[in-house]
Enzyme design. Structure first.
Site, PDB file in Angstrom:
ATOM      1  N   GLU A 177      -2.584  -9.289   3.387  1.00  0.00           N
ATOM      2  CA  GLU A 177      -2.926  -9.857   4.695  1.00  0.00           C
ATOM      3  C   GLU A 177      -4.424 -10.108   4.810  1.00  0.00           C
ATOM      4  OE1 GLU A 177      -4.018  -5.649   5.306  1.00  0.00           O
ATOM      5  OE2 GLU A 177      -2.431  -6.718   4.234  1.00  0.00           O
ATOM      6  N   HIS A 212      -3.694  -5.232  -0.253  1.00  0.00           N
ATOM      7  CA  HIS A 212      -3.399  -5.774   1.078  1.00  0.00           C
ATOM      8  C   HIS A 212      -3.448  -7.302   1.058  1.00  0.00           C
ATOM      9  CE1 HIS A 212      -3.638  -2.073   3.704  1.00  0.00           C
ATOM     10  NE2 HIS A 212      -4.095  -1.623   2.539  1.00  0.00           N
ATOM     11  N   CYS A 266       0.825  -1.202   0.000  1.00  0.00           N
ATOM     12  CA  CYS A 266       0.000   0.000   0.000  1.00  0.00           C
ATOM     13  C   CYS A 266       0.868   1.264   0.000  1.00  0.00           C
ATOM     14  CB  CYS A 266      -0.970  -0.025   1.175  1.00  0.00           C
ATOM     15  SG  CYS A 266      -2.325   1.169   1.029  1.00  0.00           S
TER      16      CYS A 266
END
Length: 651
Positions: A627, A625, A540
């Site tokens: 994650e 992202h 990001c």
């Protein structure tokens, strides 16, 4: 037929009557009133299931007509002026009809036809099956007042349990035995018909009414429950001299056309209850949206953006990347599964405010330990609900994100528009150092399963040492790094390259974060010093800083990428990944040297750059992202790639 004079002020009958008066349709008022009275009576005494089903259809059609009639004249308070059992239906109907005059006219005509059809069907059934009344002792008692059939009785009497026990002997005792009516007639009214607004039932009457009737409004958290003071083409009879002033929300005329619903100042409310408090969202272009207030009674300003996620609202609340932004969530209902400590992505919520279609006050989830309303209220975050989020998102997509002001503390629309225009633009705004950790700390917690059915594979700990720059890092990123076997040292955003190398890491991670990446030139310079010396992985804002370190430039997107369903093409594998995204800026494709850098990921919605990989140095980064908290796990492999890169660099 003459209009009935014994008009109620509370309950379903009042809702029907006032809704009809607002609609000014061709249906006679006493016909509608009689139908409602009959429906209320039959619901208690009709034993036949078919009969009860037809009555239910009439009740639903009547409420539908009332809501649409209220919407037709742009009065939200009237549309919600019912008992709580029908509030959800009101919200769904409010969401269904667009704010155009022609749409309201069509909706009202349709609702009127539906109600008339339901009433005629009920009449026809009663004519063909008179036994539905003859077989019901309750109905026989109700109609014993003098009419042989329901059709001949425009106003059936109330059920027996509501009739005063002494009424048959002396009707005047109904008034004599009522202290509320005695006080009301003491003002000068000689008959019940002289009172345009009969007093409320005793359980709703304020204990101090006898001393000061205006306190009924002042001490009430629902002032809109009082009947409207006036309607078009209808002049109500004057009120008693000591009845006190009408509520301000009912005295004010319809305001300027750019306000969707009338603006009222929110009254004081006790902790945990704010059903009658109003909130206003104002944009810098002068648009104003009014809804119901939840969360904290404060005013906040920021950039108004939207997120298309259908789950994971708590992760959105606590994502530091949303610093300085008011979030519009497109999923219709928010708060339905509450909040819990395990899903926090930071130590507190970072959003400036929240805009939703429907706010679920009571959650239902076995993991919940606190309601979303209490969660945001304790953090000082205002929430506005009952907003047409589809229309608002369409405005932001067409015109781009705008600055806004959200208040549930009684500010006027004009004040909020001025606040929105004075809010700093996100362009050139440096926020990463504001949300970064003030001091270094260690992180070792790995991923854990949320339920017994979820399987998590964690590597042996302490295989690597990773130094993570905190530009607004999420906790699930740290968990993912720990799950590949890394011991993570989190450092502030202002840490120098020399300090990082002094920690002897096996890899360097650049986190997500808020704001414009252009002001982070010093951070980009420090990253430039680390290229080639240690493996680097960025996410990001970290991806944007890498782009700046490689000589690239960034630009602001029109409305950004925020959600958990964005398709991205992996150019190395030629596969499409469904990704989680949250950014308003992007690295310019044309500013990157294609001889040094491989463009590894491309956004399939707008062809913007989503990832790059250095051709000769151990460096790669992505804009989205991996994650994925919350979201799909298509890109979780990138953490394994980082582990493989660190292992290879060790050799």
């Amino acid at each position: 037929m003459p209009e009935p004079t014994n008009l109620p002020t509370h309950g379903p009958k009042a809702a029907y009557h006032w809704g009809y008066r607002a609609a000014l349709g061709p249906l006679p008022a006493d016909w509608l009133h009689a139908a409602v009275t009959r429906a209320e009576l039959y619901h208690r005494h009709a034993p036949d299931p078919t009969h009860r089903a037809l009555i239910t259809d009439l009740v639903v059609a009547g409420y539908h007509l009332f809501y649409v009639s209220s919407l037709r004249i742009r009065h939200l308070n009237w549309a919600l002026d019912l008992h709580d059992g029908h509030r959800g239906l009101a919200f769904r109907l409010l969401c269904r009809y667009p704010a155009t005059e022609r749409a309201y006219e069509r909706a009202h005509a349709s609702a009127h036809r539906q109600f008339t059809r339901a009433l005629r069907t009920l009449h026809s059934f009663e004519h063909k099956h008179p036994q539905v009344i003859e077989n019901s002792s309750g109905l026989k008692r109700a109609f014993a007042a003098g009419s042989s059939t329901p059709q001949e009785h425009p106003h059936p009497p109330a059920p027996a349990r509501r009739t005063n026990t002494q009424f048959a002997h002396n009707p005047s005792q109904v008034i004599e035995n009522s202290s509320s009516l005695q006080r009301a007639f003491a003002a000068g009214a000689s008959t019940p018909q002289d009172l345009p607004h009969p007093p409320a039932p005793a359980r709703r009457t304020n204990t101090q009414f006898a001393h000061n009737p205006s306190q009924v409004v002042e001490n009430s958290f629902r002032p809109h429950r009082h009947p409207p003071q006036s309607f078009p083409n209808h002049s109500p009879k004057p009120e008693p001299a000591d009845s006190g002033p009408r509520p301000a929300c009912l005295q004010r005329p319809i305001v300027e056309k750019w306000i969707l619903f009338p603006t009222t100042s929110p009254p004081d409310y006790p902790p945990g209850g704010r059903l009658s408090a109003s909130a206003i969202l104002a944009l810098e272009d002068g648009s104003v949206y009014q809804g119901r207030a939840y969360g904290a009674p404060v005013v906040r300003t920021g950039e108004v953006v939207f997120n298309t996620s259908i789950t994971g609202y708590q992760e959105v609340f606590t994502d530091p990347s949303y610093t300085g932004q008011i979030i519009v969530l497109t999923n219709p209902q928010i708060g339905n599964y509450g909040t819990n400590a395990d899903d926090d992505e930071a130590r507190r919520p970072y959003i400036e405010g929240l805009v939703v279609r429907e706010w679920a006050v009571t959650p239902s989830n076995w993991r919940s330990d606190r309601t979303a309303d209490r969660f945001l209220q304790d953090s000082g975050i205002p929430v506005i609900s009952e907003i047409d989020t589809r229309a608002l998102v369409r405005k932001l997509r067409i015109g781009g994100v705008m600055r806004g002001a959200l208040s549930s503390a009684g500010h006027s629309a004009e004040e909020l528009i001025e606040m929105a225009r004075k809010t700093p633009s996100m362009v050139g705004l440096e926020l990463a150092t504001r949300v970064s950790t003030p001091e270094r700390y260690e992180w070792t917690q790995q991923l854990k399963a949320c339920s017994p059915s979820e399987h998590i594979r964690n590597a042996e700990p302490n295989q690597f040492h990773v130094v993570a720059f905190d530009f607004g890092i999420k906790r699930n990123i740290l968990r993912c790094l720990a799950s590949i076997g890394a011991r993570v040292t989190v450092v502030p955003a202002t840490t120098t390259a020399a300090d990082v190398l002094a920690l002897h890491p096996d890899g360097v991670f650049l986190s997500n974060g808020p704001g414009d990446p252009e002001p982070l030139q010093s951070q980009a310079a420090e990253v430039r010093k680390l290229i080639g010396k240690k493996p680097i992985f960025g996410i990001c804002l970290g991806h944007q800083i890498v782009g700046l370190a490689l000589g690239g430039k960034t630009f602001k997107l029109k409305f950004g990428h925020r959600g958990i369903n964005h398709p991205v093409l992996n150019t190395r594998t030629n596969q499409v990944e469904i990704t989680v995204q949250n950014h308003g800026f992007c690295v310019d494709l044309d500013s990157i040297n294609a001889n040094e850098v491989e463009l590894s990921h491309i956004n399939l919605n707008d062809n913007t750059l989503e990832g790059l990989r250095h051709k000769s140095e151990p460096l790669f980064c992505v804009q989205y992202h991996p994650e994925a908290a919350a979201g799909p796990h298509d890109s979780r492999y990138l953490f394994d790639d980082f582990a493989a890169l660190m292992k290879e660099f060790k050799k």
